[in-house]
Design a protein around this motif. Structure first.
Motif, PDB file in Angstrom:
ATOM      1  N   CYS A  38       0.785  -1.030  -0.039  1.00  0.00           N
ATOM      2  CA  CYS A  38      -0.185   0.096  -0.157  1.00  0.00           C
ATOM      3  C   CYS A  38       0.862   1.168   0.151  1.00  0.00           C
ATOM      4  CB  CYS A  38      -0.904  -0.133   1.142  1.00  0.00           C
ATOM      5  SG  CYS A  38      -0.378  -0.074   2.736  1.00  0.00           S
ATOM      6  N   ASN A  39       2.141   0.928   0.274  1.00  0.00           N
ATOM      7  CA  ASN A  39       3.199   2.250   0.221  1.00  0.00           C
ATOM      8  C   ASN A  39       4.215   1.796  -0.827  1.00  0.00           C
ATOM      9  OD1 ASN A  39       5.881   3.450   0.977  1.00  0.00           O
ATOM     10  ND2 ASN A  39       4.324   5.072   1.959  1.00  0.00           N
ATOM     11  N   ALA A  40       4.650   0.652  -0.807  1.00  0.00           N
ATOM     12  CA  ALA A  40       5.957   0.268  -1.814  1.00  0.00           C
ATOM     13  C   ALA A  40       5.304   0.231  -3.069  1.00  0.00           C
ATOM     14  CB  ALA A  40       6.250  -1.058  -1.291  1.00  0.00           C
ATOM     15  N   TRP A  41       4.109  -0.087  -3.493  1.00  0.00           N
ATOM     16  CA  TRP A  41       3.685   0.235  -5.017  1.00  0.00           C
ATOM     17  C   TRP A  41       3.856   1.179  -5.503  1.00  0.00           C
ATOM     18  CZ3 TRP A  41      -1.340  -3.239  -6.401  1.00  0.00           C
ATOM     19  CH2 TRP A  41      -1.055  -4.484  -6.225  1.00  0.00           C
TER      20      TRP A  41
ATOM     21  N   LEU B  18      -7.052  13.827  16.645  1.00  0.00           N
ATOM     22  CA  LEU B  18      -6.584  14.227  15.395  1.00  0.00           C
ATOM     23  C   LEU B  18      -6.011  13.228  14.590  1.00  0.00           C
ATOM     24  CD1 LEU B  18      -4.739  17.402  16.557  1.00  0.00           C
ATOM     25  CD2 LEU B  18      -6.918  17.467  15.384  1.00  0.00           C
ATOM     26  N   PHE B  19      -5.256  12.287  15.246  1.00  0.00           N
ATOM     27  CA  PHE B  19      -5.080  10.946  14.396  1.00  0.00           C
ATOM     28  C   PHE B  19      -6.278  10.331  13.788  1.00  0.00           C
ATOM     29  CE2 PHE B  19      -4.198   6.557  14.175  1.00  0.00           C
ATOM     30  CZ  PHE B  19      -2.990   6.452  13.256  1.00  0.00           C
ATOM     31  N   GLY B  20      -7.175  10.096  14.776  1.00  0.00           N
ATOM     32  CA  GLY B  20      -8.430   9.337  14.121  1.00  0.00           C
ATOM     33  C   GLY B  20      -8.978  10.169  13.202  1.00  0.00           C
ATOM     34  N   PHE B  21      -9.282  11.449  13.298  1.00  0.00           N
ATOM     35  CA  PHE B  21      -9.872  12.251  12.052  1.00  0.00           C
ATOM     36  C   PHE B  21      -9.090  12.032  10.826  1.00  0.00           C
ATOM     37  CE2 PHE B  21     -10.217  16.195   9.962  1.00  0.00           C
ATOM     38  CZ  PHE B  21     -11.452  16.337   9.579  1.00  0.00           C
ATOM     39  N   PHE B  22      -7.626  12.163  10.692  1.00  0.00           N
ATOM     40  CA  PHE B  22      -6.882  12.233   9.750  1.00  0.00           C
ATOM     41  C   PHE B  22      -6.813  10.485   9.299  1.00  0.00           C
ATOM     42  CE2 PHE B  22      -5.404  16.165  10.355  1.00  0.00           C
ATOM     43  CZ  PHE B  22      -4.635  16.620   9.505  1.00  0.00           C
ATOM     44  N   ALA B  23      -6.865   9.486  10.025  1.00  0.00           N
ATOM     45  CA  ALA B  23      -7.073   8.322   9.629  1.00  0.00           C
ATOM     46  C   ALA B  23      -8.261   8.065   8.864  1.00  0.00           C
ATOM     47  CB  ALA B  23      -6.592   7.319  10.914  1.00  0.00           C
ATOM     48  N   ILE B  24      -9.290   8.366   9.648  1.00  0.00           N
ATOM     49  CA  ILE B  24     -10.560   8.059   8.902  1.00  0.00           C
ATOM     50  C   ILE B  24     -10.817   8.928   7.547  1.00  0.00           C
ATOM     51  CG2 ILE B  24     -13.249   8.640   8.865  1.00  0.00           C
ATOM     52  CD1 ILE B  24     -12.836   8.235  12.188  1.00  0.00           C
ATOM     53  N   PHE B  25     -10.123  10.058   7.483  1.00  0.00           N
ATOM     54  CA  PHE B  25     -10.266  10.675   6.132  1.00  0.00           C
ATOM     55  C   PHE B  25      -9.497   9.790   5.094  1.00  0.00           C
ATOM     56  CE2 PHE B  25      -7.724  13.331   3.331  1.00  0.00           C
ATOM     57  CZ  PHE B  25      -8.657  13.977   2.402  1.00  0.00           C
ATOM     58  N   ALA B  26      -8.048   9.375   5.476  1.00  0.00           N
ATOM     59  CA  ALA B  26      -7.399   8.778   4.410  1.00  0.00           C
ATOM     60  C   ALA B  26      -7.884   7.631   4.361  1.00  0.00           C
ATOM     61  CB  ALA B  26      -6.027   8.689   5.193  1.00  0.00           C
ATOM     62  N   GLY B  27      -8.635   6.789   5.254  1.00  0.00           N
ATOM     63  CA  GLY B  27      -9.032   5.548   5.124  1.00  0.00           C
ATOM     64  C   GLY B  27     -10.365   5.496   4.179  1.00  0.00           C
ATOM     65  N   ILE B  28     -11.077   6.530   4.253  1.00  0.00           N
ATOM     66  CA  ILE B  28     -12.290   6.677   3.384  1.00  0.00           C
ATOM     67  C   ILE B  28     -11.955   6.839   1.785  1.00  0.00           C
ATOM     68  CG2 ILE B  28     -14.368   7.938   2.758  1.00  0.00           C
ATOM     69  CD1 ILE B  28     -14.873   8.469   5.741  1.00  0.00           C
ATOM     70  N   MET B  29     -10.867   7.697   1.766  1.00  0.00           N
ATOM     71  CA  MET B  29     -10.322   7.924   0.554  1.00  0.00           C
ATOM     72  C   MET B  29      -9.807   6.798  -0.348  1.00  0.00           C
ATOM     73  SD  MET B  29     -11.219  11.156  -0.061  1.00  0.00           S
ATOM     74  CE  MET B  29     -10.149  11.632  -1.667  1.00  0.00           C
TER      75      MET B  29
ATOM     76  N   PHE C 189     -10.519   3.733   0.338  1.00  0.00           N
ATOM     77  CA  PHE C 189     -11.555   2.642   0.086  1.00  0.00           C
ATOM     78  C   PHE C 189     -12.401   3.308  -1.266  1.00  0.00           C
ATOM     79  CE2 PHE C 189     -15.951   1.134   0.182  1.00  0.00           C
ATOM     80  CZ  PHE C 189     -15.658  -0.290   0.228  1.00  0.00           C
ATOM     81  N   ILE C 190     -12.700   4.645  -1.406  1.00  0.00           N
ATOM     82  CA  ILE C 190     -13.272   4.931  -2.635  1.00  0.00           C
ATOM     83  C   ILE C 190     -12.495   5.169  -3.881  1.00  0.00           C
ATOM     84  CG2 ILE C 190     -15.026   6.110  -1.294  1.00  0.00           C
ATOM     85  CD1 ILE C 190     -13.822   8.785  -1.838  1.00  0.00           C
ATOM     86  N   ALA C 191     -11.059   5.225  -3.621  1.00  0.00           N
ATOM     87  CA  ALA C 191     -10.483   5.287  -4.964  1.00  0.00           C
ATOM     88  C   ALA C 191      -8.853   4.575  -4.468  1.00  0.00           C
ATOM     89  CB  ALA C 191     -10.292   6.546  -5.406  1.00  0.00           C
ATOM     90  N   ARG C 192      -8.744   3.613  -5.142  1.00  0.00           N
ATOM     91  CA  ARG C 192      -7.491   2.797  -4.772  1.00  0.00           C
ATOM     92  C   ARG C 192      -5.954   3.556  -4.828  1.00  0.00           C
ATOM     93  NH1 ARG C 192      -8.116  -2.258  -8.575  1.00  0.00           N
ATOM     94  NH2 ARG C 192     -10.213  -2.048  -7.780  1.00  0.00           N
ATOM     95  N   ARG C 193      -6.173   4.442  -5.686  1.00  0.00           N
ATOM     96  CA  ARG C 193      -4.928   5.181  -5.674  1.00  0.00           C
ATOM     97  C   ARG C 193      -4.657   6.076  -4.533  1.00  0.00           C
ATOM     98  NH1 ARG C 193      -4.431  11.082  -8.386  1.00  0.00           N
ATOM     99  NH2 ARG C 193      -2.959  11.239  -6.371  1.00  0.00           N
ATOM    100  N   TYR C 194      -5.443   6.380  -3.526  1.00  0.00           N
ATOM    101  CA  TYR C 194      -5.216   6.908  -2.295  1.00  0.00           C
ATOM    102  C   TYR C 194      -5.003   5.985  -1.288  1.00  0.00           C
ATOM    103  CZ  TYR C 194      -7.871  10.658  -4.687  1.00  0.00           C
ATOM    104  OH  TYR C 194      -8.197  11.705  -5.730  1.00  0.00           O
ATOM    105  N   SER C 195      -4.635   4.568  -1.585  1.00  0.00           N
ATOM    106  CA  SER C 195      -4.054   3.612  -0.754  1.00  0.00           C
ATOM    107  C   SER C 195      -2.793   4.438   0.115  1.00  0.00           C
ATOM    108  CB  SER C 195      -3.945   2.449  -1.300  1.00  0.00           C
ATOM    109  OG  SER C 195      -5.209   1.734  -1.671  1.00  0.00           O
ATOM    110  N   VAL C 196      -2.034   4.947  -0.703  1.00  0.00           N
ATOM    111  CA  VAL C 196      -0.814   5.434  -0.392  1.00  0.00           C
ATOM    112  C   VAL C 196      -0.942   6.456   0.815  1.00  0.00           C
ATOM    113  CG1 VAL C 196      -0.667   7.078  -1.876  1.00  0.00           C
ATOM    114  CG2 VAL C 196       1.579   6.231  -1.088  1.00  0.00           C
TER     115      VAL C 196
END
Length: 456
Positions: free
Chosen positions: A141-144, A358-369, A371-378
């Motif tokens: 999810c990061n290395a690719w 704040l970590f939870g807020f950022f993690a949920i934002f990045a996690g949702i992004m 999920f809805i678009a695989r390029r944001y996995s990084v």
């Protein structure tokens, strides 16, 4: 302290080996550049090395034969061209520049490993930071997105997001220099990728809730950084073009500045001064709401665009038409993806601190992004890794307490990490994912190289 530094260094070396050797095609004569985006960035960097410090703004080969202005900001390509120029000079051979461009994304990946450690250590503790850096080093999810030859700006986006969050929680009582630094990272982030305006919006929400209205200085700095690159951009669709830095970014930052100014001046005397940003905001919004180009840009930011719907990397992580597809999830994250919300809930329940929320807020934002678009996995990778680290440290403590032997906790955690990595080893480390270009593709690239001048 020294042993932890050595351990982090070994993790960074492991991350480099994974990113370099898995995509390597055992041929130093052909620098592995994966996909048309990587080739385009490499071409722009080659021209940047030849004409340093100039980076092409207009490209006669773009939308050939008409040509056009380059829609991508110059930050990512300028940084890569700078490395090539400083190491080998402007007369470096094409092959050498291509190798620089092939290795270039690995450098961003290694920085993301270090930031995952710093963030995990700051938010939780040293052990979580080290485990998080390990997962960022090894998980696809990061290395690719930071592998040899994947010369695209996606990994830079992730580093900007995690750097902004780290600066956000690093110091509670921020001084002027801290606001300037946050603004500089915000502005440079938009020079790397125009979509980083999303991160500016994310921080805007945080600053409103935490009542840190002094953040107006950050938005002013970010505006000043992007201003020369956002005006007179010649976009044919609209001056508020969503395809590059444009008036869209300027007005969104201006809106943030004016709103912050309103709340900032409400704390000052005389309060009559608050009328100035209120009037300014009302005038700005009045004219913006009549601009179709502005609403088109907003629509694109929220991904309501038919062009984006045709691109695979913007497809959801699991849900495809008429089928639930899990291979991508297994390849990127492993089975532990299904339990990360539980780990995040544990963190929020057990650590009632501002930085955890704040970590939870950022993690949920990045996690949702993600999920809805695989390029944001990084984007999600460092937050996901920290959550995994937190879960594993808890498992270690629990098993060690029950068994009354610390080695039992180590063994059990090793088994858990093996379970996490099993599907990744089966799917994510499959060589075909890293060297997916067929001989036909390489032949096509070779034909283009042979039939066009070096400047193409």
């Amino acid at each position: 302290m020294r042993s932890k530094f050595i351990l982090l260094l070994l993790i960074v070396v492991l991350g480099f080996c994974i990113r370099f050797f898995l995509p390597f095609i055992n041929d130093f004569e052909k620098p592995p550049l994966h996909g048309p985006d990587a080739h385009y960035h490499t071409r722009r960097m080659l021209l940047g090395v030849r004409n340093y410090p100039g980076i092409p703004v207009y490209d006669s080969y773009l939308s050939y034969p008409a040509g056009g202005y380059v829609i991508w900001p110059l930050g990512y390509d300028f940084a890569g061209a700078t490395i090539g120029y400083l190491l080998f000079g402007k007369n470096a051979s094409e092959k050498i520049v291509e190798w620089v461009c092939a290795i270039y994304p690995i450098l961003w990946g290694l920085l993301s490993i270090i930031f995952a450690y710093l963030l995990g250590r700051k938010v939780i503790n040293e052990q979580v930071g080290l485990i998080a850096s390990f997962f960022v080093a090894v998980l696809p999810c990061n290395a690719w997105w930071s592998a040899l030859g994947y010369n695209d700006h996606h990994i830079a986006e992730a580093l900007v997001l995690v750097a902004l969050f780290y600066l956000l929680v690093r110091i509670q009582a921020k001084k002027m220099c801290d606001w300037i630094l946050i603004g500089a990272v915000m502005g440079i982030g938009m020079l790397l990728w125009q979509g980083a305006i999303l991160f500016a919006g994310l921080l805007f929400c945080v600053f409103l809730v935490t009542r840190e209205f002094e953040s107006i200085y950050s938005y002013i700095i970010a505006l000043l950084i992007i201003l020369p690159f956002s005006i007179n951009t010649h976009f044919v669709d609209s001056p508020f073009s969503y395809r590059g830095l444009s008036l869209l970014h300027i007005v969104l930052l201006l809106i943030a500045i004016l709103i912050m100014a309103i709340f900032f001046l409400l704390r000052k005397k005389p309060r009559i001064l608050v009328c100035l940003p209120i009037v300014g905001l009302a005038i700005l919004l009045f004219f913006l709401f009549q601009e179709k180009g502005f609403w088109g840009g907003i629509s694109f930011i929220t991904k309501k665009d038919p062009w984006l719907e045709t691109i695979l990397e913007f497809k959801p992580l699991l849900i495809q038409p008429d089928v639930i597809e899990t291979i991508t999830l297994k390849s990127l994250y492993g089975y532990s993806y299904y339990i990360w919300p539980i780990g995040l809930f544990m963190m929020l329940w057990e650590n009632k601190r501002k930085e955890i929320y704040l970590f939870g807020f950022f993690a949920i934002f990045a996690g949702i992004m993600a999920f809805i678009a695989r390029r944001y996995s990084v984007w999600f990778s460092p937050f996901y890794a920290i959550i995994l680290g937190y879960i594993i440290v808890h498992i270690y403590k629990l098993v060690s307490k029950i068994a009354k032997k610390s080695w039992c906790g180590v063994v059990f955690c090793g088994i858990m990490i093996g379970i996490v990595m099993d599907p990744v080893m089966k799917y994510g480390y499959d060589k075909i994912h890293w060297t997916y270009h067929s001989k036909v593709s390489f032949s096509a690239y070779q034909w283009l190289s042979d039939s066009t001048p070096e400047t193409s």
